[in-house]
Design an enzyme around this catalytic site. Structure first.
Site, short mmCIF file in Angstrom:
data_model
loop_
_atom_site.label_atom_id
_atom_site.label_comp_id
_atom_site.label_asym_id
_atom_site.label_seq_id
_atom_site.Cartn_x
_atom_site.Cartn_y
_atom_site.Cartn_z
N CYS A 91 0.84 -1.20 -0.08
CA CYS A 91 0.15 0.10 0.07
C CYS A 91 0.83 1.20 0.11
CB CYS A 91 -0.89 0.02 1.25
SG CYS A 91 -2.05 1.45 1.49
N HIS A 134 -9.40 -3.78 -1.29
CA HIS A 134 -8.28 -3.08 -0.80
C HIS A 134 -8.72 -1.43 -0.70
CE1 HIS A 134 -3.95 -2.17 0.15
NE2 HIS A 134 -4.36 -0.96 -0.01
N GLU A 135 -8.99 -0.96 -1.80
CA GLU A 135 -9.58 0.22 -1.86
C GLU A 135 -10.70 0.85 -1.26
OE1 GLU A 135 -6.96 1.97 -2.62
OE2 GLU A 135 -5.88 0.44 -3.66
N HIS A 138 -9.94 1.13 2.31
CA HIS A 138 -9.48 2.52 2.88
C HIS A 138 -10.64 3.52 2.90
CE1 HIS A 138 -5.10 2.51 2.22
NE2 HIS A 138 -5.24 1.95 1.12
NI NI Z 1 -3.46 0.84 0.09
#
Ligand code: NI
Length: 167
Positions: A91, A134-135, A138
């Site tokens: 990341c 993953h995004e 976030h």
């Molecule tokens: Ni990331």
């Protein structure tokens, strides 16, 4: 176009639950394009808005090897998922750390484009599936290192502290 500064762990904005985008204007469009430029410049596959300090639900990604298929997703939502798969992740906000994370193998995501039109990415697999999850994490204030055991997470936090002292 402009390159944006990436916030790094443990910046508190990375832990923010981002709010829905409600205004689809030229500023939003400019920001999305700057995010794409920043992502490509760093040879990353995805970037969420809170990583650059904007706490609304916007992300960009491109999971192709030749940077040929950029996506801009506004207010994205995982509406279906299937299976489990482990893969190595890194990341931009947690530099130099790469660890195995288990996620859904396949996801379907519904989002809006930069103009506010709804579209879906059906049955994404591989890197695209991984990156979408993953995004979207976030945008919910969640980082990939949160999937690790407490002990492993502690080790990584120590390593990140040492790296911060060097710079
Ligand atoms: Ni990331």
């Amino acid at each position: 176009m402009a390159l944006l500064t990436i916030l790094t762990y443990p910046h508190p904005i990375l832990r923010k639950q981002c709010t829905p985008v409600t205004v689809f204007d030229v500023q939003l469009e400019k920001l999305a394009h700057d995010m794409l430029e920043t992502m490509y410049d760093d040879e990353a596959v995805g970037l969420a808005a809170n990583q650059i300090g904007f706490t609304q639900r916007l992300l960009v990604l491109d999971a192709t090897e030749d940077a040929s298929h950029p996506y801009i997703l506004v207010n994205p939502e995982i509406i279906a998922q299937k299976g489990k798969e482990k893969s190595k992740e890194g990341c931009m906000s947690v530099p130099d750390i790469y660890v195995e994370v288990e996620r859904a193998a396949e996801v379907t995501v519904r989002a809006q484009d930069i103009k506010g039109n709804v579209f879906t990415i059906e049955n994404a697999t591989g890197l695209l599936s991984n990156c979408l999850q993953h995004e979207i994490d976030h945008l919910n204030g969640k980082l990939f290192i949160d999937y690790l055991s407490p002990l492993k997470k502690q080790m990584i936090e120590k390593k990140l502290k040492k790296m911060a002292c060097r710079t």
